[in-house]
Design a protein around this motif. Structure first.
Motif, mmCIF file in Angstrom:
data_model
loop_
_atom_site.group_PDB
_atom_site.id
_atom_site.type_symbol
_atom_site.label_atom_id
_atom_site.label_comp_id
_atom_site.label_asym_id
_atom_site.label_seq_id
_atom_site.Cartn_x
_atom_site.Cartn_y
_atom_site.Cartn_z
ATOM 1 N N LEU A 174 6.304 0.912 -7.349
ATOM 2 C CA LEU A 174 6.260 -0.483 -7.777
ATOM 3 C C LEU A 174 7.673 -1.027 -7.950
ATOM 4 N N LYS A 175 8.554 -0.267 -8.577
ATOM 5 C CA LYS A 175 9.936 -0.714 -8.761
ATOM 6 C C LYS A 175 10.642 -0.901 -7.424
ATOM 7 N N LEU A 176 10.396 -0.008 -6.468
ATOM 8 C CA LEU A 176 10.988 -0.140 -5.133
ATOM 9 C C LEU A 176 10.491 -1.409 -4.445
ATOM 10 N N VAL A 177 9.185 -1.649 -4.520
ATOM 11 C CA VAL A 177 8.599 -2.844 -3.903
ATOM 12 C C VAL A 177 9.146 -4.101 -4.569
ATOM 13 N N GLN A 178 9.260 -4.109 -5.876
ATOM 14 C CA GLN A 178 9.777 -5.279 -6.585
ATOM 15 C C GLN A 178 11.243 -5.542 -6.220
ATOM 16 N N ALA A 179 12.041 -4.488 -6.125
ATOM 17 C CA ALA A 179 13.441 -4.656 -5.729
ATOM 18 C C ALA A 179 13.530 -5.226 -4.314
ATOM 19 N N TRP A 180 12.718 -4.684 -3.405
ATOM 20 C CA TRP A 180 12.684 -5.175 -2.024
ATOM 21 C C TRP A 180 12.258 -6.642 -1.992
ATOM 22 N N ALA A 181 11.248 -7.005 -2.787
ATOM 23 C CA ALA A 181 10.743 -8.381 -2.814
ATOM 24 C C ALA A 181 11.808 -9.355 -3.313
ATOM 25 N N ILE A 182 12.586 -8.961 -4.291
ATOM 26 C CA ILE A 182 13.652 -9.823 -4.805
ATOM 27 C C ILE A 182 14.712 -10.050 -3.729
ATOM 28 N N ILE A 183 15.078 -8.996 -3.030
ATOM 29 C CA ILE A 183 16.076 -9.092 -1.964
ATOM 30 C C ILE A 183 15.592 -10.013 -0.847
ATOM 31 N N HIS A 184 14.301 -9.952 -0.522
ATOM 32 C CA HIS A 184 13.757 -10.656 0.640
ATOM 33 C C HIS A 184 12.844 -11.833 0.272
ATOM 34 N N GLU A 185 13.034 -12.398 -0.906
ATOM 35 C CA GLU A 185 12.145 -13.472 -1.380
ATOM 36 C C GLU A 185 12.035 -14.627 -0.382
ATOM 37 N N ASP A 186 13.166 -15.112 0.129
ATOM 38 C CA ASP A 186 13.129 -16.248 1.053
ATOM 39 C C ASP A 186 12.348 -15.911 2.321
ATOM 40 N N GLU A 187 12.595 -14.739 2.879
ATOM 41 C CA GLU A 187 11.884 -14.319 4.098
ATOM 42 C C GLU A 187 10.389 -14.168 3.838
ATOM 43 N N GLU B 84 0.849 -1.192 0.000
ATOM 44 C CA GLU B 84 0.000 0.000 0.000
ATOM 45 C C GLU B 84 0.880 1.235 0.000
ATOM 46 N N PHE B 85 0.508 2.185 -0.829
ATOM 47 C CA PHE B 85 1.181 3.481 -0.871
ATOM 48 C C PHE B 85 0.105 4.535 -1.091
ATOM 49 N N GLN B 86 -0.044 5.416 -0.130
ATOM 50 C CA GLN B 86 -1.112 6.420 -0.164
ATOM 51 C C GLN B 86 -2.448 5.719 -0.414
ATOM 52 N N GLU B 87 -3.178 6.091 -1.450
ATOM 53 C CA GLU B 87 -4.471 5.455 -1.706
ATOM 54 C C GLU B 87 -4.357 4.236 -2.624
ATOM 55 N N PHE B 88 -3.147 3.877 -3.029
ATOM 56 C CA PHE B 88 -2.937 2.788 -3.974
ATOM 57 C C PHE B 88 -2.674 1.469 -3.247
ATOM 58 N N LYS B 89 -3.203 0.390 -3.813
ATOM 59 C CA LYS B 89 -3.015 -0.948 -3.241
ATOM 60 C C LYS B 89 -2.687 -1.919 -4.362
ATOM 61 N N ALA B 90 -1.781 -2.846 -4.060
ATOM 62 C CA ALA B 90 -1.383 -3.826 -5.065
ATOM 63 C C ALA B 90 -1.085 -5.158 -4.396
ATOM 64 N N ILE B 91 -1.201 -6.216 -5.170
ATOM 65 C CA ILE B 91 -0.824 -7.552 -4.738
ATOM 66 C C ILE B 91 0.357 -7.977 -5.609
ATOM 67 N N ILE B 92 1.434 -8.419 -4.941
ATOM 68 C CA ILE B 92 2.675 -8.770 -5.624
ATOM 69 C C ILE B 92 2.991 -10.242 -5.380
ATOM 70 N N GLU B 93 3.236 -10.990 -6.441
ATOM 71 C CA GLU B 93 3.622 -12.395 -6.309
ATOM 72 C C GLU B 93 5.045 -12.477 -5.771
ATOM 73 N N ILE B 94 5.267 -13.344 -4.805
ATOM 74 C CA ILE B 94 6.582 -13.446 -4.182
ATOM 75 C C ILE B 94 7.609 -14.052 -5.131
ATOM 76 N N ASP B 95 7.285 -15.146 -5.791
ATOM 77 C CA ASP B 95 8.266 -15.857 -6.633
ATOM 78 C C ASP B 95 8.793 -15.021 -7.793
ATOM 79 N N THR B 96 7.948 -14.176 -8.363
ATOM 80 C CA THR B 96 8.352 -13.422 -9.554
ATOM 81 C C THR B 96 8.475 -11.915 -9.319
#
Length: 87
Positions: free
Chosen positions: A52-65, A27-39
């Motif tokens: 979105l790019k920040l969230v995707q970069a964070w997700a790649i770094i923390h995929e296992d967690e 969630e960011f301000q009024e925006f909401k998204a669902i992100i797949e962990i594996d991809t």
């Protein structure tokens, strides 16, 4: 819905007993998204491109967690761990 992490105005959450594929909610301000962990792909919703790019970069770094948290939240104990924010 437990808060897993928070950074740069973005909140990351996961639901108890949520559906597959393994994913998280951003969630960011009024925006909401669902992100797949594996991809780290956007499954549903919208985030501005920069966030979105920040969230995707964070997700790649923390995929296992993220996968561990998703599995824990589906189990009987309903436990989770905070994940380090993006810096």
């Amino acid at each position: 819905m437990p808060e897993i992490s928070r950074f740069l105005g973005i909140v990351i959450r996961m639901f108890f007993d949520d559906h597959n594929p393994p994913h998280f909610h951003a969630e960011f301000q009024e925006f909401k998204a669902i992100i797949e962990i594996d991809t780290a792909e956007l499954l549903e919703g919208y985030l501005p491109p920069k966030q979105l790019k920040l969230v995707q970069a964070w997700a790649i770094i923390h995929e296992d967690e993220l996968l561990i948290n998703f599995e824990k939240l589906q189990g009987e104990l309903k436990s989770w761990s905070k994940i380090e924010p993006l810096r």
